[in-house]
Scaffold this motif. Structure first.
Motif, PDB file in Angstrom:
ATOM      1  N   PHE A  45       0.879  -1.192   0.065  1.00 46.51           N
ATOM      2  CA  PHE A  45       0.150  -0.102  -0.163  1.00 46.51           C
ATOM      3  C   PHE A  45       0.868   1.319  -0.110  1.00 46.51           C
ATOM      4  O   PHE A  45       0.452   2.179  -0.577  1.00 46.51           O
ATOM      5  CB  PHE A  45      -1.011   0.017   1.131  1.00 46.51           C
ATOM      6  N   ASN A  46       2.030   1.335   0.796  1.00 44.68           N
ATOM      7  CA  ASN A  46       3.025   2.402   0.425  1.00 44.68           C
ATOM      8  C   ASN A  46       3.436   2.614  -0.730  1.00 44.68           C
ATOM      9  O   ASN A  46       3.859   3.644  -1.215  1.00 44.68           O
ATOM     10  CB  ASN A  46       4.122   2.206   1.623  1.00 44.68           C
ATOM     11  N   PHE A  50       0.773   5.693   0.227  1.00 46.29           N
ATOM     12  CA  PHE A  50       0.466   5.725   1.575  1.00 46.29           C
ATOM     13  C   PHE A  50       1.497   5.840   2.481  1.00 46.29           C
ATOM     14  O   PHE A  50       2.745   5.631   2.073  1.00 46.29           O
ATOM     15  CB  PHE A  50      -0.573   4.535   2.100  1.00 46.29           C
ATOM     16  N   LYS A  51       1.250   5.797   3.943  1.00 43.08           N
ATOM     17  CA  LYS A  51       2.599   5.959   4.707  1.00 43.08           C
ATOM     18  C   LYS A  51       2.139   4.942   5.782  1.00 43.08           C
ATOM     19  O   LYS A  51       2.156   5.559   7.068  1.00 43.08           O
ATOM     20  CB  LYS A  51       2.890   7.380   5.346  1.00 43.08           C
ATOM     21  N   PHE A  52       1.967   3.841   5.623  1.00 40.55           N
ATOM     22  CA  PHE A  52       1.319   3.096   6.719  1.00 40.55           C
ATOM     23  C   PHE A  52       2.353   2.530   7.747  1.00 40.55           C
ATOM     24  O   PHE A  52       3.668   2.284   6.925  1.00 40.55           O
ATOM     25  CB  PHE A  52       0.584   1.622   5.969  1.00 40.55           C
ATOM     26  N   ASP A  69      -2.080   4.650   9.028  1.00 43.42           N
ATOM     27  CA  ASP A  69      -1.406   5.963   8.281  1.00 43.42           C
ATOM     28  C   ASP A  69      -1.850   7.242   8.798  1.00 43.42           C
ATOM     29  O   ASP A  69      -2.907   7.757   8.626  1.00 43.42           O
ATOM     30  CB  ASP A  69      -1.675   5.929   6.581  1.00 43.42           C
ATOM     31  N   ASN A  72      -2.247  10.364   6.235  1.00 38.50           N
ATOM     32  CA  ASN A  72      -3.668  10.411   5.290  1.00 38.50           C
ATOM     33  C   ASN A  72      -4.788   9.914   5.903  1.00 38.50           C
ATOM     34  O   ASN A  72      -5.651   9.949   5.445  1.00 38.50           O
ATOM     35  CB  ASN A  72      -3.327   9.595   4.147  1.00 38.50           C
ATOM     36  N   GLN A  74      -5.626   6.864   7.450  1.00 37.49           N
ATOM     37  CA  GLN A  74      -6.374   5.740   6.999  1.00 37.49           C
ATOM     38  C   GLN A  74      -6.043   4.664   7.862  1.00 37.49           C
ATOM     39  O   GLN A  74      -4.848   4.839   8.394  1.00 37.49           O
ATOM     40  CB  GLN A  74      -5.688   5.326   5.577  1.00 37.49           C
TER      41      GLN A  74
END
Length: 308
Positions: A45-46, A50-52, A69, A72, A74
């Motif tokens: 996902f990153n 994103f920045k999970f 995240d 964002n 999330q």
């Protein structure tokens, strides 16, 4: 097969393989693979922007979810369970904390498919969008416009999802199919209606009389082994694709024949080497004799070294 289609094919095969692996391991109560899946999907996902982080390394404020995240806003729970109770428990547990009310929560099903849920989950949770099974995840990836992002995902999956054996050698059927894919690569190729005299007997017996015995011998020797593969590999070619292939072969083979001073033996060898090199650029070994038989068959159809 164009680059995008190649990358999507890799992505689909690798993620589907992992899905079945998770399913089979869980059926034996071997759930360690689920921990691997959390970090795997975090990094996947990153790649989408994103920045999970994995919540195992965060505070207890993020109970009931696995990936967060905070930039964002999330959150994702990674699970192999697709029942209503599990999903509602995750939603209610996460949003029971006021500080989480601004987050978008999604449930990622890593082995089972999403259901058509009738439960009212609350907290603005839309199960049609927010329960992601593998099919929905693949659809999201397929909808990405940036080819570089698609390539990055394919590269990531190639490195991190290893099937039992990486193919290093293709059979005769696979070779011919891959050659067909390459020849029909340019779907936007302009088809020019050229007058071609389809007279293979005249071409082989008269035009290439000095090499006719060689051409007929090569075709005869390869026929028994490769004709069945040719029939199987070409069975699903549609009319448009056949035209694209024919047009490509006529142009390319005519150029090479001219370079080889109208010597079909040398030109055929050069043509085989050309396509073998194109197919083998990714390190996979293809059947060179299968390529030769395919080209000989197209020569008989006057798509290779076309009559004027």
């Amino acid at each position: 097969m164009d680059s995008r289609q190649t990358y999507i094919s890799i992505i689909t095969k690798r993620i589907t393989y992992l899905q079945k692996e998770v399913e089979n391991f869980n059926s034996l109560n071997l759930t360690d693979i689920n921990v691997f899946a959390e970090n795997f999907y975090r990094d996947l996902f990153n790649l989408l922007g994103f920045k999970f982080n994995n919540t195992n390394f965060e505070s207890n404020n993020f109970a009931h979810i696995d990936l967060i995240d905070t930039v964002n806003k999330q959150a994702i729970q990674v699970t192999s369970q697709n029942d209503n109770t599990k999903i509602k428990e995750a939603i209610d547990g996460f949003f029971s904390k006021p500080e989480n009310k601004e987050y978008k929560l999604q449930i990622l099903l890593i082995s089972k498919e999403a259901k058509d849920y009738k439960t009212k989950f609350g907290n603005n949770f839309n199960h049609k969008e927010d329960v992601l099974d593998i099919k929905r995840l693949l659809a999201i990836i397929n909808d990405i416009n940036e080819i570089e992002t698609i390539k990055d995902i394919a590269d990531y999956l190639n490195k991190n999802v290893l099937t039992e054996r990486r193919k290093t050698e293709c059979s005769e059927v696979e070779t011919i199919m891959e050659l067909i894919n390459y020849l029909s690569l340019n779907k936007n190729r302009v088809i020019i209606d050229k007058a071609v005299n389809v007279d293979p007997k005249n071409k082989i017996e008269n035009r290439f009389s000095e090499h006719s015995d060689y051409l007929k011998q090569q075709y005869s020797e390869l026929y028994a082994k490769y004709n069945g593969a040719l029939v199987e590999a070409t069975s699903k070619i549609d009319g448009v694709e056949a035209e694209i292939i024919s047009d490509f072969l006529k142009d390319e083979s005519d150029i090479i024949l001219t370079k080889e001073n109208n010597n079909p033996k040398l030109a055929l060898h050069s043509l085989v080497e050309l396509f073998y090199g194109k197919l083998s650029s990714n390190g996979v070994t293809f059947d060179k004799q299968a390529i030769k038989f395919y080209l000989l068959d197209e020569l008989i159809k006057c798509n290779v070294f076309p009559n004027k």
